[in-house]
Enzyme design. Structure first.
Site, mmCIF file in Angstrom:
data_model
loop_
_atom_site.group_PDB
_atom_site.id
_atom_site.type_symbol
_atom_site.label_atom_id
_atom_site.label_comp_id
_atom_site.label_asym_id
_atom_site.label_seq_id
_atom_site.Cartn_x
_atom_site.Cartn_y
_atom_site.Cartn_z
ATOM 1 N N HIS A 1 72.484 -74.143 -47.862
ATOM 2 C CA HIS A 1 71.407 -73.227 -47.029
ATOM 3 C C HIS A 1 71.924 -72.612 -45.585
ATOM 4 O O HIS A 1 71.500 -72.055 -44.788
ATOM 5 C CB HIS A 1 70.159 -73.283 -47.082
ATOM 6 C CG HIS A 1 69.692 -72.291 -48.397
ATOM 7 N ND1 HIS A 1 69.995 -73.100 -49.211
ATOM 8 C CD2 HIS A 1 69.235 -70.857 -48.043
ATOM 9 C CE1 HIS A 1 68.649 -72.439 -50.469
ATOM 10 N NE2 HIS A 1 68.569 -71.540 -49.520
ATOM 11 N N GLU B 1 72.694 -61.041 -57.074
ATOM 12 C CA GLU B 1 73.952 -60.668 -56.088
ATOM 13 C C GLU B 1 74.396 -59.379 -55.869
ATOM 14 O O GLU B 1 75.065 -58.664 -54.992
ATOM 15 C CB GLU B 1 73.975 -61.508 -55.072
ATOM 16 C CG GLU B 1 72.795 -62.690 -54.387
ATOM 17 C CD GLU B 1 72.100 -63.233 -54.912
ATOM 18 O OE1 GLU B 1 72.219 -63.402 -55.658
ATOM 19 O OE2 GLU B 1 71.391 -64.013 -54.168
#
Lengths: 324, 335
Positions: A129, A60
């Site tokens: 999440h 990322e």
């Protein structure tokens, strides 16, 4: 107009901008062959090829950093972070680099990157999440923060994001991808940044919301109507720039405000919005500004517990009734 | 270890470069050295404040590597970037003015010592987060490849960046996509005050190239011709579309990590040994002994640079500060 989903609206925006400008390309984990973890980029690889729809390794920090570099090299990258939770790995490139480069280099560099990321809870995905992190980005000067609720805004705001020159954090709610709505098919349909939308007019209380909470606010307004309370619902659409004028104009009429958002209550965007309201409309308020937000806990897996953490239409109704 | 091949490359460069080219290498190194010495002086006098990391001792790396580039090639750097910026062609006036925090500075006084930038020179910025420049260099490489351009990206970073995830992610991505990036690691043995062997499991840093399937070479970073030769090879490879390379230039900073570092973690003896290997003296010796350049010619260059540095200080000193009224402008493009 076409009746399409939020997901399809985003996909259409990407297609149109890929067609419009050769410099636009998409990069991220699973955006190509998989079609996007949430299928937003579905079908694009087949049309535009690997050069413009680029699968990346799970890195990322460097996905965003390479996007920043590519933008400085004259391209218009649209980077997808699989979810905002993973985007935390890229915070150095977002906050220390993308947000700073234009200013700290004396205005001589621009970073026209769009960083798209799904966020939000409600799917029993647990603590790592399910976060809504818009406040992290709202806090940082140099970033635009865009957070659409409707399919039309998803399309129009994404197109605007791609065409402008600042780094944009574009936050999509995971629960909204299947939501359908009327979306203009015009290739130049753009929704400007910094213009909130009044989705429902009312005279008793102003409910300020964004992202999924806009729907909760609308449901709450319907329920309140049965109780004789006339609520106005405002969708902010972008948090930076923040259209506080529309909110203030509404409060001048209603005298009461609730801010509904899915981030944690403490230090959330709602705190900033409430402060702005106090600064601009203190004398117009008949009651303190209320916040309806997530409880300050990591997200539990258990459905009942998760439901209790997240803000809901019922919570908004309860707070509104108490304010009357 | 410095490979035999690189010693040969350096020797070939010494014998085949025109005298004017060799003198240009000398001039650029002297420019950086004198600039840094003057910067230290101005820091002591309070004209420059904040963090300030000097490049003295490492000049051969910036000058050798950047001399292997064309003007259109990109350079990405760190917070110890005065040398790279000057080697890429920046006017010492605007660099000094930036250090003084003046509006005439290369970043309008908003960047300071650690954040120099010039789009026209394709000097793409000094970044003050260790490893922060590597993903950006990778992205610039991607933009070149996307546009099928001829440019190469030269990315400088220190040994301190190797344990960062950004290094590993960037080398992987650049190699995976065969991007035209030359990664130049300036190994000066210390990440701030921590020895390389106390921070990195593999202290032969060029060996990190192998797992990322790119050529890796260790060169003598005190020898400008050796750095130049190795970079020429890496640049040629990148320009041909064959992907990135890693160059480890073994070098030494003559001063502390920053102006506030008393350098208590290394011995005076060690410092003396490296000062003997001064890259400027090194080239001076080669030019006078092997190319028979007159001492006087080198002296002229030094005097000319000294005048340039004096002019830079004068310019910086006399320049206005940025206005407070303007400080909120430019947070966003077009604002």
């Amino acid at each position: 107009m076409a009746r399409i989903s939020y997901r399809e609206a985003l996909n259409a925006a990407l297609r149109e901008e890929l067609d419009r400008d050769e410099r636009v390309f998409i990069m991220g984990e699973e955006v190509g062959y998989f079609g996007g973890a949430f299928k937003v980029t579905d079908g694009l690889l087949a049309v535009y090829g690997e050069k413009r729809v680029r699968d990346t390794p799970i890195s990322e920090l460097t996905i965003v950093g390479a996007g920043v570099g590519a933008a400085m090299g004259g391209l218009k990258p649209v980077v997808e972070l699989m979810t905002i939770n993973f985007g935390l790995l890229a915070m150095d490139q977002i906050v220390n680099h993308a947000a700073k480069i234009h200013y700290m280099f004396g205005g001589k560099a621009t970073v026209p990157i769009v960083i798209r990321a799904p966020q939000g809870g409600g799917h029993q995905l647990g603590a790592q999440h399910s976060q809504s992190l818009e406040a992290y980005f709202l806090h940082c000067p140099g970033l635009r923060v865009v957070i659409p609720a409707t399919p039309a805004d998803a399309k129009g705001l994404l197109k605007t994001a791609i065409r402008q020159t600042d780094p944009v954090i574009f936050l999509e709610h995971e629960s909204l991808y299947g939501v359908k709505g009327e979306v203009p098919e015009d290739n130049d349909f753009l929704v400007p940044f910094g213009q909130a939308a009044v989705l429902r007019e009312g005279k008793d209380v102003t409910i300020v919301a964004y992202s999924k909470c806009v729907y909760d606010a609308l449901s709450a307004a319907e329920a309140l109507e049965n109780a004789g309370i006339d609520a106005e619902v405002i969708d902010l659409r972008t948090l930076n720039p923040l259209d506080i004028q529309t909110v203030v104009a509404s409060i001048k009429k209603t005298g009461k405000a609730i801010v509904a958002y899915e981030g944690w209550r403490t230090g959330g965007a709602g705190a900033e919005i409430a402060s702005r309201i106090y600064e601009a409309a203190f004398d117009d308020l008949d009651a303190p500004v209320e916040r309806v937000a997530s409880l300050d806990t990591p997200m539990p897996y258990n459905a009942k517990l998760e439901h209790a953490v997240l803000p809901s239409a019922g919570d908004i109704v309860k707070v509104a009734e108490q304010m009357m | 270890m410095a490979l035999e091949r690189d010693k040969h490359t350096a020797q070939r460069a010494l014998l085949t470069l025109h005298e004017a080219q060799l003198l240009e290498l000398y001039r650029r190194m002297v420019l950086i050295r004198q600039f840094e010495e003057k910067t230290a002086e101005m820091y002591a006098r309070g004209k420059i404040t904040g963090f300030c990391h000097l490049y003295a001792g490492e000049e051969a790396v910036a000058v050798g590597a950047i001399y292997a580039l064309y003007d259109k090639d990109y350079v990405v750097s760190t917070y110890r970037e005065h040398g790279h910026c000057l080697a890429k062609g920046a006017d010492p006036k605007v660099v000094m003015a930036e250090l003084f925090g003046k509006v005439t500075g290369i970043s309008k006084g908003r960047g300071g010592s650690m954040h120099l930038f010039d789009q026209d020179l394709r000097f793409m910025g000094g970044y003050a987060i260790v490893g922060g420049g590597l993903p950006i260099a990778t992205g610039l490489g991607l933009s070149v490849q996307y546009n099928e351009g001829p440019e190469v990206v030269c990315c400088f970073f220190g040994d301190g960046a190797l344990p960062q995830g950004a290094f590993h992610e960037s080398l992987n991505m650049a190699s995976l996509w065969k991007l035209p990036v030359v990664f130049v690691c300036e190994n000066n043995f210390y990440g701030m005050g921590t020895l390389v062997q106390n921070a990195i499991c593999q202290e032969e840093l060029y060996r990190f190239a192998q797992p990322y399937k790119m050529p890796g070479v260790r060169v003598d970073g005190m020898d400008v011709l050796e750095v130049y030769g190795a970079t020429m090879e890496a640049v040629a490879r990148a320009r041909e579309g064959d992907g990135p390379s890693l160059i480890e230039a073994v070098t030494y900073r003559f001063r502390g990590h920053s102006m506030s570092d008393p350098v208590e973690y290394r011995s005076k003896r060690e410092e003396r040994i490296w000062q003997e290997r001064d890259p400027i003296k090194n080239l001076r010796r080669k030019l006078t002994v092997e190319r028979h350049v007159a001492e006087g010619r080198l002296g002229e260059i030094e005097a000319e640079v000294a005048r340039q540095i004096d002019d830079a200080v004068k310019f910086a000193d006399e320049s206005p500060e940025p206005s407070v009224e303007e400080l909120g402008k430019g947070v966003y493009a077009g604002s």
